[in-house]
Design a protein around this motif. Sequence first.
Motif, short mmCIF file in Angstrom:
data_model
loop_
_atom_site.label_atom_id
_atom_site.label_comp_id
_atom_site.label_asym_id
_atom_site.label_seq_id
_atom_site.Cartn_x
_atom_site.Cartn_y
_atom_site.Cartn_z
N GLU A 22 0.87 -1.09 -0.03
CA GLU A 22 0.05 -0.01 0.03
C GLU A 22 0.66 1.27 0.05
N ASN A 26 1.11 4.17 -3.09
CA ASN A 26 0.99 5.73 -2.64
C ASN A 26 2.30 6.44 -3.07
N LYS A 72 -7.36 11.01 -5.04
CA LYS A 72 -7.39 10.61 -6.47
C LYS A 72 -8.48 10.63 -7.34
N GLY A 86 -4.12 3.57 -6.22
CA GLY A 86 -5.19 3.60 -5.09
C GLY A 86 -6.28 4.52 -5.26
MG MG Z 1 -3.23 4.10 -1.39
#
Ligand code: MG
Length: 327
Positions: A22, A26, A72, A86
């Motif tokens: 994760e 990012n 996002k 993500g």
């Molecule tokens: Mg993320």
Amino acid sequence: PQLANQIAAGEVVERPASVVKELIENSLDAGATRIHIEIDKGGAKRIAIRDNGCGIDKEQLSLALARHATSKIASLDDLEAIMSLGFRGEALASISSVSRLTLTSRPETQQEAWQAYAEGREMNVSLKPAAHPCGSTLEVLDLFYNTPARRKFLRTEKTEFAHIDEVIRRIALARFDVEFVLIHNGKTVRHYRVANNEKQKQQRLTAICGANFVSQAVHIDWQHDGLGIEGWVVSPDYAQNASETQYCYVNGRMMRDKLINHAIRQAYQEHIGQQQTPAYVLFLTVDPHQVDVNVHPAKHEVRFHQSRLVHDFIYQGIASALTPGET
Ligand code: MG
Ligand code: ADP
């Protein structure tokens, strides 16, 4: 909010490797070209990821740790054609609910860096000034310290680190334009440099998949009707002793998808024989409007709007690489 976040964490954060995945995603979404990963004790003690990405404004820092806060996706249209890795805005909130997470960041537009830390049941975020170059560092200490049942499920340091190593391998395979450094217990164990030319690409492929795979692989590059498939498959001449390399990406995301696997298997069986295990590194490109990646938080499955078409396309692409000159 902490309980809700911990429940959500059950889906996203299974082990240290899922945290690493994760956080690196990012960094990539933030446009980083250099990602530095430090791991202590298989990640159970400490995971620290530093990037040279766009950073986060002081005003946005607290928000980044809140649940369902993503920078996002701005509209439903964006959700229909996801370009970033993500989009759920759950990872940081989940991770910080089951660890001691600090986020330190400085965007180029800011003179100084700030550090954020979420605390207590209400997950209130406190901020303090910090020293940091442009970009971000996420530090995760004592994963699962407050969820002992989950902590108990962690395996040995060696096993957890092996999972982290594999996560980074998968990502580094898809991003030859980014440098990755992996440090475990103070020792540099991987350094994947940026690969610009053919020679450097071969080097990274060798570093990740091994010399055996590289020497046996044939290149595949096949486009048709807005679909593309590129990468390497092990040629029939060598398939006898093929390695276990099996990596497939859809628009840059690693996937383990039934439909894709079936198409690959079918091509191998019909052109090489029943017994052969396919070995491949494949990058599929599809119009983002034609796929739905919003299937599961672990995000390893896709749904293609025209699945038959995609299946046949993959089959054809591989078949043509396995039998050059016939198609
Ligand atoms: Mg993320
Ligand atoms: P998502 O990636 O789904 O948007 P996350 O919880 O992973 O959700 O991250 C929340 C937000 O924090 C992101 O949308 C982004 O704005 C910001 N963020 C997280 N990590 C970084 C980073 N390394 N660099 C810049 N921004 C980041």
